[in-house]
Design an enzyme around this catalytic site. Structure first.
Site, PDB file in Angstrom:
ATOM      1  N   ARG A  32     -16.963 -15.864   4.310  1.00 25.63           N
ATOM      2  CA  ARG A  32     -15.759 -15.080   4.023  1.00 25.63           C
ATOM      3  C   ARG A  32     -14.632 -15.347   5.041  1.00 25.63           C
ATOM      4  NH1 ARG A  32     -19.924 -11.286   5.119  1.00 25.63           N
ATOM      5  NH2 ARG A  32     -19.855 -10.413   7.227  1.00 25.63           N
TER       6      ARG A  32
ATOM      7  N   SER B 163     -11.158 -10.021   3.724  1.00 26.39           N
ATOM      8  CA  SER B 163     -10.087 -10.570   4.560  1.00 26.39           C
ATOM      9  C   SER B 163      -9.688 -11.989   4.185  1.00 26.39           C
ATOM     10  CB  SER B 163     -10.503 -10.519   6.030  1.00 26.39           C
ATOM     11  OG  SER B 163     -10.554  -9.194   6.479  1.00 26.39           O
TER      12      SER B 163
ATOM     13  N   GLN C 242      -6.907  -4.762   5.619  1.00 25.33           N
ATOM     14  CA  GLN C 242      -8.041  -4.223   4.881  1.00 25.33           C
ATOM     15  C   GLN C 242      -7.911  -2.709   4.815  1.00 25.33           C
ATOM     16  OE1 GLN C 242     -11.412  -6.210   3.812  1.00 25.33           O
ATOM     17  NE2 GLN C 242      -9.397  -6.955   3.225  1.00 25.33           N
TER      18      GLN C 242
ATOM     19  N   LEU D 131      -8.455   1.764   7.808  1.00 26.40           N
ATOM     20  CA  LEU D 131      -7.830   0.457   8.028  1.00 26.40           C
ATOM     21  C   LEU D 131      -8.750  -0.377   8.894  1.00 26.40           C
ATOM     22  CD1 LEU D 131      -4.208  -0.298   9.249  1.00 26.40           C
ATOM     23  CD2 LEU D 131      -6.139  -0.860  10.736  1.00 26.40           C
ATOM     24  N   ASN D 132      -8.900  -1.688   8.544  1.00 27.53           N
ATOM     25  CA  ASN D 132      -9.545  -2.577   9.511  1.00 27.53           C
ATOM     26  C   ASN D 132      -8.792  -3.901   9.602  1.00 27.53           C
ATOM     27  OD1 ASN D 132     -11.143  -2.650   6.922  1.00 27.53           O
ATOM     28  ND2 ASN D 132     -12.326  -4.223   7.947  1.00 27.53           N
ATOM     29  N   ASP D 133      -9.382  -5.033   9.325  1.00 28.92           N
ATOM     30  CA  ASP D 133      -8.826  -6.327   9.722  1.00 28.92           C
ATOM     31  C   ASP D 133      -7.371  -6.541   9.309  1.00 28.92           C
ATOM     32  OD1 ASP D 133     -11.541  -6.495  10.074  1.00 28.92           O
ATOM     33  OD2 ASP D 133     -11.831  -8.247   8.808  1.00 28.92           O
TER      34      ASP D 133
ATOM     35  N   GLU E  86     -17.251 -14.036  12.029  1.00 31.84           N
ATOM     36  CA  GLU E  86     -16.249 -13.484  11.133  1.00 31.84           C
ATOM     37  C   GLU E  86     -14.832 -13.888  11.558  1.00 31.84           C
ATOM     38  OE1 GLU E  86     -17.793  -9.668   8.887  1.00 31.84           O
ATOM     39  OE2 GLU E  86     -17.127  -9.154  10.903  1.00 31.84           O
TER      40      GLU E  86
END
Length: 479
Positions: A158, A100, A56, A38-40, A217
């Site tokens: 992005r 994302s 994510q 898992l990230n953002d 980001e």
């Protein structure tokens, strides 16, 4: 959507379910992946009384790759339900990852905006800003590309965040210019389909900022207590004193966005969280008028391969949801009120005197606890609290420095993060089985970190150097 890759993702969840759940580092009251990475946080929104948090997700390994959008929902920010996969990398415009993005509600539909990541056979990157929509907030239909890469930027372009101002829609995107400088880029639309590129509103070498990173980001623009905030995660900042100690940083600019001229006048960059793991946060305005934020309790390329949870087929988590306010030009972060519903078995000590020795208090221990300290008198030089022989928070009154130390899960050495703190009056510690979040003086400063202590060690130890008097309250956290 291609059903096969989605079916494979669900199969991966089921195949490793027991392995994942056997890990004593699984968190009790934080959001985690069911398997994989898992990230953002993505698409954070409240719609018809329900909060939706997408994330994510790489289900097939504990490393990064062609990301999906996983999906949780909640009516109270405490109890969360797992929803079906929202987006999967199945189309020509997102085949190497649904990166994302954000969510809005328009014309009775939830609409997701995200970055489609594409790489050719030589590894050259292409980037597309894409849209998907849903009538029920659960099943999503991709609508394809709404923005292609404009001139002047590399394909590192992005993380669209979309919001409405008066009658028009706006989108801010994190970008890298052709000369390899991080930027925040603004677009405008009347219908969420046709978008006009308005240009850069902030970035490295913009607005007297100077050299400030090669990529920005996960930008987020919102109004907070009468000012506009640009929240962003720059990559490429060198450490300066106690600042910028992580591999990549997250912080904010306070200012004023002129929508007519597409210019953002702002002050200096301020770090949002002082801990070891915090990145790529996203906010939403809920139906109570609160600005609420989730962050990823992780940092890319910062010891990820050494996390001990990897052997149990999962990695990373979200922070707690935090309500934001702006006070004297500084963002104050506080755990949302609803988290108090999880409190059980209160233990309270009044006017405890800590002297020069270590001290443990009866029933002040545990792996899933909230601990609150109110300092009533502090004629001391140093004061510290240690958790499970793995993490220690210290305050030195003479130097006016707060320090979070932990045993590195990469090297085993002691490592630290610090900030200046004029006085210590109140501290809230949210301790979970493998994380800690510390809110100082009502959220003036915050430290977030993962920690990986021994399963049997539930100790909480207080240390004083000189006398300190404090009220202490501890709750078990039982979601």
């Amino acid at each position: 959507m291609s059903d096969s890759i989605i079916e494979r993702a669900y199969e991966e969840v089921n195949r490793h379910k027991q392995t994942v759940e056997r890990d004593y580092h699984r968190l009790h009251y934080h959001l985690m992946p069911p398997v994989g990475l898992l990230n953002d946080p993505n698409g954070f929104i409240q719609w018809n009384g329900t909060y939706h948090l997408f994330y994510q997700w790489m289900p097939f390994k504990t490393g990064h790759g062609a990301k999906f959008w996983g999906h949780y929902s909640s009516t109270d920010l405490v109890y969360w339900s797992s929803e079906p996969i929202a987006l999967a990398p199945t189309d020509w415009f997102d085949k190497n990852g649904c990166y994302s993005g954000s969510a809005v509600v328009d014309d009775g539909r939830m609409k997701l905006f995200y970055t489609g990541n594409v790489k050719d056979e030589q590894g050259n990157r292409e980037t597309y800003q894409c849209m998907a929509e849903s009538l029920d907030g659960v099943s999503f239909e991709k609508k394809g590309v709404v923005i292609t890469l404009p001139e002047g930027y590399t394909a590192h372009f992005r993380d669209p965040k979309v919001w409405k101002h008066e009658l028009d829609w706006y989108m801010v995107i994190g970008a890298q210019s052709k000369d390899l400088q991080g930027k925040a880029v603004l677009f405008k639309s009347e219908d969420l389909k046709a978008w006009t590129h308005l240009g850069v509103i902030a970035g490295s070498q913009e607005n007297n900022v100077g050299n400030f990173g090669y990529m920005w980001e996960c930008p987020d623009v919102f109004e907070l207590d009468g000012k506009e905030i640009l929240l962003v995660s720059p990559q490429g900042l060198a450490p300066i004193g106690m600042q910028f100690q992580n591999k990549y940083q997250t912080g904010y600019f306070v200012g004023s966005l002129d929508y007519e001229s597409a210019t953002f006048t702002h002050g200096a960059f301020q770090e949002l969280d002082r801990g070891f793991e915090f990145y790529a946060p996203q906010t939403t305005l809920d139906e109570k008028g609160r600005r609420i934020m989730f962050g990823w309790m992780g940092v890319p390329e910062q010891g990820e391969e050494a996390h001990p949870t990897i052997k149990h087929k999962w990695i990373h988590s979200m922070t707690l949801p935090r309500e934001l306010h702006l006070v004297d030009g500084k963002i104050i972060q506080q755990p949302v009120e609803e988290l108090k519903m999880m409190r059980k078995n209160e233990v309270k000590y009044m006017s405890v005197v800590f002297d020069k020795r270590e001290m443990e208090l009866k029933d002040i221990h545990g792996e899933s606890v909230e601990l609150e300290l109110t300092i009533k008198d502090n004629p001391f030089q140093t004061f510290a609290v240690s958790f499970r022989n793995n993490v220690t928070f210290k305050y030195d009154r003479h130097s006016q420095i707060a320090t979070l130390e932990r045993v590195s899960f990469v090297t085993g050495d002691i490592e630290k993060r610090q900030c200046s703190l004029i006085t210590l009056e109140h501290i809230s510690f949210f301790v979970d089985s493998s994380s800690i979040e510390i809110f100082i003086n009502g959220g003036q400063e915050v430290f977030s970190a993962r920690m990986f202590p021994e399963e049997a060690d539930k100790s909480i130890v207080f240390h004083g150097n000189g006398d300190v008097i404090a009220d202490i309250t501890k709750w078990e956290i039982r979601p």
